[in-house]
Scaffold this motif. Structure first.
Motif, PDB file in Angstrom:
ATOM      1  N   ILE A  73       8.549  10.321  -9.368  1.00 33.74           N
ATOM      2  CA  ILE A  73       9.997  10.456  -9.315  1.00 33.74           C
ATOM      3  C   ILE A  73      10.320  11.579  -8.338  1.00 33.74           C
ATOM      4  CG2 ILE A  73      10.408   9.622 -11.652  1.00 33.74           C
ATOM      5  CD1 ILE A  73      10.905  12.781 -12.262  1.00 33.74           C
ATOM      6  N   GLU A  74      11.536  11.569  -7.814  1.00 31.73           N
ATOM      7  CA  GLU A  74      12.054  12.718  -7.067  1.00 31.73           C
ATOM      8  C   GLU A  74      13.298  13.201  -7.791  1.00 31.73           C
ATOM      9  OE1 GLU A  74      14.194  13.897  -2.857  1.00 31.73           O
ATOM     10  OE2 GLU A  74      12.518  12.480  -2.790  1.00 31.73           O
ATOM     11  N   ILE A  75      13.247  14.415  -8.280  1.00 36.70           N
ATOM     12  CA  ILE A  75      14.392  14.983  -8.989  1.00 36.70           C
ATOM     13  C   ILE A  75      15.451  15.408  -7.981  1.00 36.70           C
ATOM     14  CG2 ILE A  75      15.191  16.815 -10.524  1.00 36.70           C
ATOM     15  CD1 ILE A  75      12.378  16.947 -11.687  1.00 36.70           C
ATOM     16  N   TYR A  76      16.688  14.953  -8.208  1.00 34.19           N
ATOM     17  CA  TYR A  76      17.828  15.350  -7.386  1.00 34.19           C
ATOM     18  C   TYR A  76      18.191  16.789  -7.737  1.00 34.19           C
ATOM     19  CZ  TYR A  76      22.778  15.621  -6.051  1.00 34.19           C
ATOM     20  OH  TYR A  76      23.993  16.008  -5.542  1.00 34.19           O
ATOM     21  N   THR A  77      17.998  17.704  -6.781  1.00 33.38           N
ATOM     22  CA  THR A  77      18.147  19.132  -7.054  1.00 33.38           C
ATOM     23  C   THR A  77      19.462  19.724  -6.560  1.00 33.38           C
ATOM     24  OG1 THR A  77      16.815  19.539  -5.058  1.00 33.38           O
ATOM     25  CG2 THR A  77      15.671  19.621  -7.180  1.00 33.38           C
ATOM     26  N   GLY A  78      20.410  18.856  -6.153  1.00 33.06           N
ATOM     27  CA  GLY A  78      21.700  19.373  -5.703  1.00 33.06           C
ATOM     28  C   GLY A  78      22.400  20.243  -6.739  1.00 33.06           C
ATOM     29  N   PRO A  79      22.513  19.797  -7.996  1.00 27.25           N
ATOM     30  CA  PRO A  79      23.168  20.640  -9.003  1.00 27.25           C
ATOM     31  C   PRO A  79      22.447  21.974  -9.232  1.00 27.25           C
ATOM     32  CG  PRO A  79      23.125  18.367  -9.733  1.00 27.25           C
ATOM     33  CD  PRO A  79      22.265  18.433  -8.504  1.00 27.25           C
ATOM     34  N   TYR A  80      21.111  21.952  -9.191  1.00 30.47           N
ATOM     35  CA  TYR A  80      20.368  23.209  -9.319  1.00 30.47           C
ATOM     36  C   TYR A  80      20.714  24.150  -8.168  1.00 30.47           C
ATOM     37  CZ  TYR A  80      16.661  26.468  -8.163  1.00 30.47           C
ATOM     38  OH  TYR A  80      15.984  27.597  -7.773  1.00 30.47           O
ATOM     39  N   ALA A  81      20.732  23.626  -6.933  1.00 28.03           N
ATOM     40  CA  ALA A  81      21.014  24.473  -5.774  1.00 28.03           C
ATOM     41  C   ALA A  81      22.412  25.083  -5.871  1.00 28.03           C
ATOM     42  CB  ALA A  81      20.865  23.662  -4.491  1.00 28.03           C
ATOM     43  N   GLN A  82      23.378  24.305  -6.349  1.00 25.84           N
ATOM     44  CA  GLN A  82      24.734  24.838  -6.495  1.00 25.84           C
ATOM     45  C   GLN A  82      24.791  25.901  -7.574  1.00 25.84           C
ATOM     46  OE1 GLN A  82      27.589  24.059  -4.527  1.00 25.84           O
ATOM     47  NE2 GLN A  82      28.088  25.976  -5.601  1.00 25.84           N
ATOM     48  N   ALA A  83      24.101  25.642  -8.684  1.00 26.44           N
ATOM     49  CA  ALA A  83      24.070  26.631  -9.758  1.00 26.44           C
ATOM     50  C   ALA A  83      23.396  27.921  -9.301  1.00 26.44           C
ATOM     51  CB  ALA A  83      23.341  26.054 -10.976  1.00 26.44           C
ATOM     52  N   GLY A 128       0.793  -1.224   0.000  1.00 23.03           N
ATOM     53  CA  GLY A 128       0.000   0.000   0.000  1.00 23.03           C
ATOM     54  C   GLY A 128       0.820   1.265   0.000  1.00 23.03           C
ATOM     55  N   CYS A 129       2.120   1.159  -0.283  1.00 24.37           N
ATOM     56  CA  CYS A 129       3.002   2.322  -0.306  1.00 24.37           C
ATOM     57  C   CYS A 129       3.066   2.911  -1.715  1.00 24.37           C
ATOM     58  CB  CYS A 129       4.424   1.935   0.112  1.00 24.37           C
ATOM     59  SG  CYS A 129       4.553   1.120   1.722  1.00 24.37           S
ATOM     60  N   ARG A 130       3.023   4.213  -1.807  1.00 24.91           N
ATOM     61  CA  ARG A 130       3.328   4.874  -3.070  1.00 24.91           C
ATOM     62  C   ARG A 130       4.843   4.780  -3.279  1.00 24.91           C
ATOM     63  NH1 ARG A 130       1.148   9.841  -2.102  1.00 24.91           N
ATOM     64  NH2 ARG A 130       3.108  10.731  -1.434  1.00 24.91           N
ATOM     65  N   VAL A 131       5.270   4.562  -4.508  1.00 25.52           N
ATOM     66  CA  VAL A 131       6.694   4.376  -4.788  1.00 25.52           C
ATOM     67  C   VAL A 131       7.213   5.517  -5.654  1.00 25.52           C
ATOM     68  CG1 VAL A 131       8.449   2.870  -5.795  1.00 25.52           C
ATOM     69  CG2 VAL A 131       6.466   1.881  -4.623  1.00 25.52           C
ATOM     70  N   SER A 132       8.321   6.111  -5.202  1.00 26.22           N
ATOM     71  CA  SER A 132       8.994   7.174  -5.934  1.00 26.22           C
ATOM     72  C   SER A 132      10.449   6.766  -6.159  1.00 26.22           C
ATOM     73  CB  SER A 132       8.930   8.484  -5.135  1.00 26.22           C
ATOM     74  OG  SER A 132       9.626   9.532  -5.790  1.00 26.22           O
ATOM     75  N   LEU A 133      10.994   7.139  -7.309  1.00 28.13           N
ATOM     76  CA  LEU A 133      12.393   6.847  -7.624  1.00 28.13           C
ATOM     77  C   LEU A 133      13.196   8.145  -7.679  1.00 28.13           C
ATOM     78  CD1 LEU A 133      12.221   4.207 -10.514  1.00 28.13           C
ATOM     79  CD2 LEU A 133      12.350   3.812  -8.044  1.00 28.13           C
ATOM     80  N   PHE A 134      14.351   8.151  -7.042  1.00 29.09           N
ATOM     81  CA  PHE A 134      15.273   9.283  -7.048  1.00 29.09           C
ATOM     82  C   PHE A 134      16.024   9.282  -8.377  1.00 29.09           C
ATOM     83  CE2 PHE A 134      19.090  11.514  -5.175  1.00 29.09           C
ATOM     84  CZ  PHE A 134      18.428  12.632  -4.701  1.00 29.09           C
ATOM     85  N   VAL A 135      15.945  10.400  -9.118  1.00 23.39           N
ATOM     86  CA  VAL A 135      16.559  10.459 -10.449  1.00 23.39           C
ATOM     87  C   VAL A 135      17.281  11.785 -10.633  1.00 23.39           C
ATOM     88  CG1 VAL A 135      14.769   8.972 -11.445  1.00 23.39           C
ATOM     89  CG2 VAL A 135      14.535  11.460 -11.604  1.00 23.39           C
ATOM     90  N   ASP A 136      18.237  11.773 -11.539  1.00 18.35           N
ATOM     91  CA  ASP A 136      18.955  12.991 -11.898  1.00 18.35           C
ATOM     92  C   ASP A 136      18.161  13.793 -12.915  1.00 18.35           C
ATOM     93  OD1 ASP A 136      21.349  12.354 -10.408  1.00 18.35           O
ATOM     94  OD2 ASP A 136      21.783  10.870 -11.953  1.00 18.35           O
ATOM     95  N   ALA A 137      18.372  15.108 -12.918  1.00 18.06           N
ATOM     96  CA  ALA A 137      17.869  15.916 -14.025  1.00 18.06           C
ATOM     97  C   ALA A 137      18.532  15.421 -15.304  1.00 18.06           C
ATOM     98  CB  ALA A 137      18.191  17.390 -13.793  1.00 18.06           C
ATOM     99  N   GLY A 138      17.740  15.268 -16.352  1.00 20.94           N
ATOM    100  CA  GLY A 138      18.242  14.724 -17.599  1.00 20.94           C
ATOM    101  C   GLY A 138      17.891  13.268 -17.813  1.00 20.94           C
ATOM    102  N   THR A 139      17.343  12.626 -16.786  1.00 19.93           N
ATOM    103  CA  THR A 139      16.925  11.225 -16.911  1.00 19.93           C
ATOM    104  C   THR A 139      15.821  11.093 -17.952  1.00 19.93           C
ATOM    105  OG1 THR A 139      17.549  10.686 -14.649  1.00 19.93           O
ATOM    106  CG2 THR A 139      15.887   9.287 -15.663  1.00 19.93           C
ATOM    107  N   CYS A 144      15.875  20.507 -14.961  1.00 15.75           N
ATOM    108  CA  CYS A 144      14.884  19.974 -14.019  1.00 15.75           C
ATOM    109  C   CYS A 144      13.473  20.090 -14.591  1.00 15.75           C
ATOM    110  CB  CYS A 144      14.970  20.715 -12.685  1.00 15.75           C
ATOM    111  SG  CYS A 144      16.453  20.392 -11.712  1.00 15.75           S
ATOM    112  N   ALA A 145      13.176  21.236 -15.186  1.00 17.36           N
ATOM    113  CA  ALA A 145      11.838  21.457 -15.741  1.00 17.36           C
ATOM    114  C   ALA A 145      11.544  20.480 -16.881  1.00 17.36           C
ATOM    115  CB  ALA A 145      11.707  22.897 -16.222  1.00 17.36           C
ATOM    116  N   GLU A 146      12.532  20.229 -17.735  1.00 16.96           N
ATOM    117  CA  GLU A 146      12.331  19.298 -18.844  1.00 16.96           C
ATOM    118  C   GLU A 146      12.181  17.871 -18.325  1.00 16.96           C
ATOM    119  OE1 GLU A 146      11.935  17.607 -22.610  1.00 16.96           O
ATOM    120  OE2 GLU A 146      11.558  19.611 -21.813  1.00 16.96           O
ATOM    121  N   THR A 147      12.939  17.521 -17.300  1.00 13.60           N
ATOM    122  CA  THR A 147      12.814  16.192 -16.688  1.00 13.60           C
ATOM    123  C   THR A 147      11.425  16.009 -16.089  1.00 13.60           C
ATOM    124  OG1 THR A 147      15.181  16.188 -16.203  1.00 13.60           O
ATOM    125  CG2 THR A 147      13.819  14.611 -14.993  1.00 13.60           C
TER     126      THR A 147
END
Length: 247
Positions: free
Chosen positions: A159-169, A134-145, A182-185
């Motif tokens: 999905i969960e977009i990994y936003t580390g590169p965005y935060a650094q930018a 009964g769990c919803r499943v999300s996958l951690f992915v990079d932008a560009g996946t 990220c937006a395109e992903t």
């Protein structure tokens, strides 16, 4: 409105540095809930560096029926000592969502997502079991996946977009390219029928810009920055600030 799920790992890090039970992770969760968050996130690891299995169980008992409960972790990391494995923990506490993350002991923090074409067959039976719980499943992915249709086909819902590169930018003053990725992903994932979460190094400074660029953003999971900011502004005030940004 985009749901704010507060990651409480750093509360556990502070407690573990001294031993004992302070600060109390359930009290922190209560404060976050009273301040308007819609979910609580934890990321237990086999090395018990922060949130422990007993924390996962205690939070499950207090959160049930109140807000969403998201447990993150590596589904391929086996049981070790007190850590029974991510799937076993999910079987015990039945969280609202399980976010699968390909992290290892050598990583200070999660720093990359799954390669869907490479990993999907290994993930398939684990996703199936989590769905049966009964769990919803999300996958951690990079932008560009890409290849999100493969994830949808095995029952993944988000999905969960990994936003580390965005935060650094963003910190470097040049966020446009990372934000566009990220937006395109997100667009590709939504086109495949998946909802979109995001997390990692999101903060009060960069969250508003990110949310504005991602239509239909379902959830953000924020821990490190939020707890750091709470040292100065207070936990309740900081959570309310994030909720206001998401509105």
């Amino acid at each position: 409105m985009t749901l704010l799920s507060v990651n409480l790992n750093k509360i556990a890090v502070l407690r573990n540095s001294r031993g004992g039970n302070e600060p109390d992770i359930c009290q922190a969760a209560q404060t976050c809930i009273e301040s308007g968050c819609g979910g609580i996130t934890v990321h237990p690891r086999p090395d018990l560096r922060h949130v422990r299995p007993d924390d996962v169980r205690a939070l499950a008992a207090m959160l049930r029926g109140r807000v969403e409960y998201n447990i993150e972790g590596n589904p391929f990391a086996g049981a070790r000592g007190e850590y029974p494995g991510l799937i076993t923990l999910a079987r015990e506490v039945r969280p609202s969502q399980v976010t699968l993350v390909p992290d290892g002991d050598g990583q200070i923090t999660s720093d990359h997502g799954f390669d869907l074409r490479h990993d999907i067959e290994r993930l398939k039976p684990l996703v199936s079991e989590l769905l049966e719980l009964g769990c919803r499943v999300s996958l951690f992915v990079d932008a560009g996946t890409e290849a999100f249709e493969l994830a949808a086909a095995i029952g993944v819902q988000r999905i969960e977009i990994y936003t580390g590169p965005y935060a650094q930018a963003f910190a470097d003053g040049q966020p446009a390219a990372a934000l566009a990725a990220c937006a395109e992903t997100a667009r590709r994932a939504q086109q495949a029928g998946l909802a979109v979460n995001a997390g990692h190094d999101l903060s009060q400074a960069n969250l508003g810009t990110f949310k504005a660029a991602i239509p239909g953003l379902a959830e953000v999971s924020i821990g490190h920055a939020l707890i750091g900011e709470a040292l100065y502004g207070g936990l309740a005030t900081t959570v309310r600030n994030y909720v206001q940004i998401l509105r």
